[in-house]
Design an enzyme around this catalytic site. Structure first.
Site, short mmCIF file in Angstrom:
data_model
loop_
_atom_site.label_atom_id
_atom_site.label_comp_id
_atom_site.label_asym_id
_atom_site.label_seq_id
_atom_site.Cartn_x
_atom_site.Cartn_y
_atom_site.Cartn_z
N LYS A 1 115.04 26.29 56.61
CA LYS A 1 113.94 25.38 56.52
C LYS A 1 112.84 26.10 56.42
O LYS A 1 111.82 25.85 55.22
CB LYS A 1 113.63 24.38 57.77
CG LYS A 1 114.94 23.62 57.88
CD LYS A 1 114.57 22.71 58.86
CE LYS A 1 115.90 21.54 59.14
NZ LYS A 1 116.78 22.54 60.05
N GLY B 1 116.58 30.12 59.51
CA GLY B 1 115.52 30.57 58.65
C GLY B 1 115.64 29.48 57.17
O GLY B 1 114.97 29.80 56.33
N ALA C 1 115.31 29.45 63.22
CA ALA C 1 116.62 29.89 62.96
C ALA C 1 117.84 29.31 62.36
O ALA C 1 117.77 28.05 62.81
CB ALA C 1 117.29 30.79 64.22
N CYS D 1 111.17 26.24 65.65
CA CYS D 1 112.48 26.61 65.92
C CYS D 1 113.50 26.91 64.51
O CYS D 1 113.95 26.01 63.93
CB CYS D 1 113.38 25.64 66.46
SG CYS D 1 112.45 24.84 67.96
N CYS E 1 119.36 17.07 65.01
CA CYS E 1 120.57 16.98 63.96
C CYS E 1 121.41 16.08 64.99
O CYS E 1 122.61 16.33 65.40
CB CYS E 1 121.32 18.23 63.88
SG CYS E 1 121.40 19.40 65.16
#
Lengths: 629, 133
Positions: free
Chosen positions: A373, A371, A369, A367, A492
């Site tokens: 990471k 970008g 987006a 996952c 998170c």
């Protein structure tokens, strides 16, 4: 002028100087005090007189010897011993003579001489000396009003007043907290009755609640809850206090009741307040240097030249910088446009550090987006190997593409599949990073809407999706890879349903085991929560909070896959195919060439192999076997 | 690289968004339009470079052409209409351009004349994120 008590306690060295100043004129106040002292003295040292008499002589003499009054008081200033035997009479005489000042002076002498004795008389008078005249008058007023003695009775006084007011509580609504505002902190917190709460609700509709009052009430309530046994009101249960606290906090910080209940389960009360306060404030802006194009030193220098105030992020990061303030927009400097850095939250650096991608590996970012990471992974791998950056949302993928191009990442393939399709689309990765979509309760400071729009169903839906994704992620990893076989799961969010529960689920359903994340700071994950018990290895997972680490709330878990077999849903799966004895298993199940798809049939083959009837519990296994990083 | 391409081949065609880095696009009339994403690859090979003064860096990044007043340095012997790579004074590549005047002419011309036509700049990453391929 020095306070009266001090004169009494003057040392031998100081006293000779005193009489040179002569007799001090007493103000009316001083006279009043002297009168008071006489009154107190009459009742006080009654029992102590015999003792006093014995001790008085030497001190009295020394005092007199020391003082040596040069004014004409010698005739009436008799030795202390004689005075003590008939204290009252003398004093009365003196006062009637009108020489009140001398009388009080005498008093002070006596006080001084009796300093070695600790008696009520001496104690109270010295205390009086300390107080300012105003305080003294106030105390006197209070004592007159309440009919109590004045020393050390402030608390008692107020509590008595409270008892009276408590009975009138039903009629007064907001006066409870109002009284609190005016009175000392010592005052006990009063819990409003349910009538009051209803009245407040009505008030709430007609006019906005007074936040200051609510805040005071929260603080009072918390104090009571901290020390419940002592400070509670009789007949009111802890639940009522907690219910009120929840209502007040929900009103003050604008949370939904559901979310606040969840938070109260996770955090102890003082920490909860810190957490809520931290969510009101945004976290500092942080950037990550793109080591493919520049060095942190050079970037910092260039940004400082543009007028940005920054600092390295911390010992744990070699590429992070925190921005305090800047004259130019950080997202638009030429360095940003040239791809020298990326705006990224500090907590987003952590899962990639935990993943520790090596060069020439194949990595899946499920996952990805926007970008951040993915690009960090690429820079750690120095653009070697291959990254598959996947996201299920096409619009957000545009930003991924833009960022990857800007930052000069060349080893990434971007795809738009649903993460759950993964082992079918492509498998056999060395490492997988799963930054699962979550309820976002850790980033409330970025998105305050989360406070109110999350409810039970949202959390459970997220948890369900995360469980599916994590299973796909685990299945996409090749356990037999020489350098890898790791999965990092992060969210998170701080909810236990989305974090520890999902990890525990994965541990049960697949042949994986938790390993240390390599992050030495951060709180350990929960191994038990309310009525649930998780695997003890969950201690190696990490939780981060906004109020303790000043970064967004985060949860990180790192798995190592030790076998490619997918266990069937059995009670005692798992243990038989542990890492060390599983070496023969993996050799059999996996063809020597790098086949990418793990079929279900292979798993079945696996099951037919003779499994030792080791019915050891998984937890025992984990304890016996040292964790291999 | 090729390995990357092979891998990208296994992703279903609908889902593939970007294998590797995009250099540019082909137009309908078979011309190849270079895009700014190719900057990193081409910049080291550039023979003709133009350096822009700090004051007009931002202007270039907004898509404006470079004026003589903003010109810092230019490589010798740049022909007119020569493709150039535009750099900032700190040697950070900013984009592509076309020289509007040859080096000799640049010396003579007045300060407000255009010396480099803007073609692509890194500011587009922010401005045209969506159309960036």
């Amino acid at each position: 002028r020095p306070p009266r008590g001090a004169r009494g306690r003057l040392t031998a060295a100081c006293l000779p100087a005193e009489p040179e100043t002569g007799r001090k004129k007493l103000s009316s106040h001083g006279r009043k005090r002297a009168a008071k002292r006489r009154l107190a003295a009459g009742s006080g040292p009654a029992g102590r007189r015999p003792l006093g008499g014995g001790e008085q002589e030497p001190t009295g003499q020394t005092a007199r010897g020391r003082s040596g009054f040069s004014d004409g008081n010698a005739k009436w200033l008799a030795p202390a011993k004689a005075k003590k035997t008939q204290p009252k009479g003398n004093r009365v005489e003196l006062s009637s003579d009108g020489e009140v000042e001398e009388g009080s002076w005498e008093m002070e002498e006596e006080d001084g001489s009796s300093e070695e004795m600790v008696d009520d008389y001496g104690a109270s008078s010295s205390e009086e000396e300390e107080l300012l005249p105003i305080e003294k008058a106030a105390l006197k007023q209070k004592s007159e009003g309440e009919g109590l003695s004045e020393d050390d009775s402030e608390e008692e006084e107020e509590e008595e007043a409270e008892e009276a007011s408590k009975q009138k509580m039903g009629q007064k609504e907001e006066e409870g907290p109002d009284l609190q505002l005016n009175v000392d902190i010592d005052e006990q917190f009063k819990l409003p009755t349910s009538e009051d709460i209803e009245k407040e609700d009505i008030l709430f509709i007609s006019e906005p609640p007074d936040l200051h009052v609510i805040h005071q009430r929260i603080q009072g309530n918390m104090e009571v809850l901290q020390d419940f046994g002592v400070k509670r009101e009789e007949g009111r249960s802890r639940q009522e206090y907690l219910a009120l606290l929840r209502r007040d906090m929900a009103a003050y910080y604008s949370y939904s009741d559901f979310l606040l209940t969840k938070l109260m389960d996770i955090f102890p009360l003082p920490e909860l307040v810190n957490f809520l306060e931290a969510n009101e404030v945004p976290r500092p802006v942080t950037i990550r240097t793109n080591t493919l194009k520049t060095r942190r030193r050079d970037l910092a220098q260039a940004l400082i030249n543009r007028g940005v105030n920054l600092d390295p992020l911390g010992k744990w990061s070699k590429t992070g910088l925190v921005i305090y303030d800047s004259t130019v927009p950080i997202g638009a400097t030429p360095e940003y446009l040239a791809g020298h850095y990326m705006l990224q939250g500090a907590s987003s650096l952590l899962p990639v550090m935990a993943l520790a991608p090596q060069e020439n590996e194949r990595i899946l970012d499920m996952c990805c987006a926007p970008g951040g990471k993915t690009s960090y992974i690429a820079q750690l791998m120095k653009n070697t190997g291959m990254i598959l950056a996947n996201d299920s949302s096409a619009e957000r993928l545009r930003s991924v593409v833009g960022n990857l191009h800007r930052l000069g990442v060349t080893n990434a393939v971007v795809s738009n599949c649903d993460g759950r399709q993964f082992p079918k689309v492509l498998g056999g990765f060395d490492r997988v990073l799963l930054d699962a979509p979550c309820s976002g309760t850790g980033v409330i400071s970025k998105d305050p809407a989360v406070k109110t729009n999350k409810d039970e169903m949202d959390i459970l839906r997220c948890a369900h999706l995360q469980k599916e994704l994590i299973l796909s992620a685990i299945d996409s990893v090749n356990a037999a890879s020489e350098t890898g076989g790791y999965i990092v799961y992060c969210t998170c969010s701080i909810m236990v349903e989305e974090n520890e529960w999902v990890v525990d689920y994965a541990l049960k359903k697949r042949n994986v085991r938790l390993v240390a994340t390599g992050l030495d700071f951060g709180k350990e994950g929960f191994t038990r929560f309310k009525d649930r018990r998780f695997h003890p290895s969950l201690k190696s997972t990490r939780r981060f909070y906004p109020h303790t680490h000043n970064m967004d709330g985060f949860f990180i878990a790192k798995f190592k896959k030790f076998s490619n077999a997918i266990p069937q849903a059995q009670k005692d799966e798992g243990p038989a195919v542990e890492a060390l004895p599983a070496v023969p298993d993996t050799v059999i199940t996996e063809p020597p060439t790098k086949k990418k798809k793990r079929e279900g049939s292979k798993a079945e083959e696996e099951q037919k192999l003779p499994q030792p009837a080791l019915k050891k519990k998984r937890s025992l296994q984990a304890q016996r076997r040292p964790l291999k990083a | 690289s090729e390995k990357l391409l092979k891998l990208a081949a296994s992703v279903p065609r609908d889902s593939l968004v970007a294998p590797g880095t995009c250099f540019g696009k082909f137009t309908k009339s078979q011309k190849f339009r270079l895009s700014v994403t190719a900057l990193d690859f081409l910049a080291p090979y550039a023979k003709y470079k133009v350096w822009v003064k700090p004051g007009s860096e931002q202007s270039f990044l907004y898509g404006n052409h470079v004026l003589k007043s903003g010109l810092g340095r230019i490589t010798e012997n740049t022909a007119q209409y020569q493709g150039v790579v535009v750099y900032s004074m700190a040697d950070v590549p900013l984009g592509f351009g076309v020289a509007a005047k040859s080096t000799q002419e640049c010396r003579k011309v007045d300060p407000l004349a255009i010396v480099v036509f803007h073609q692509a700049d890194v500011g587009e990453y922010v401005r045209n994120e969506d159309t960036l391929t």
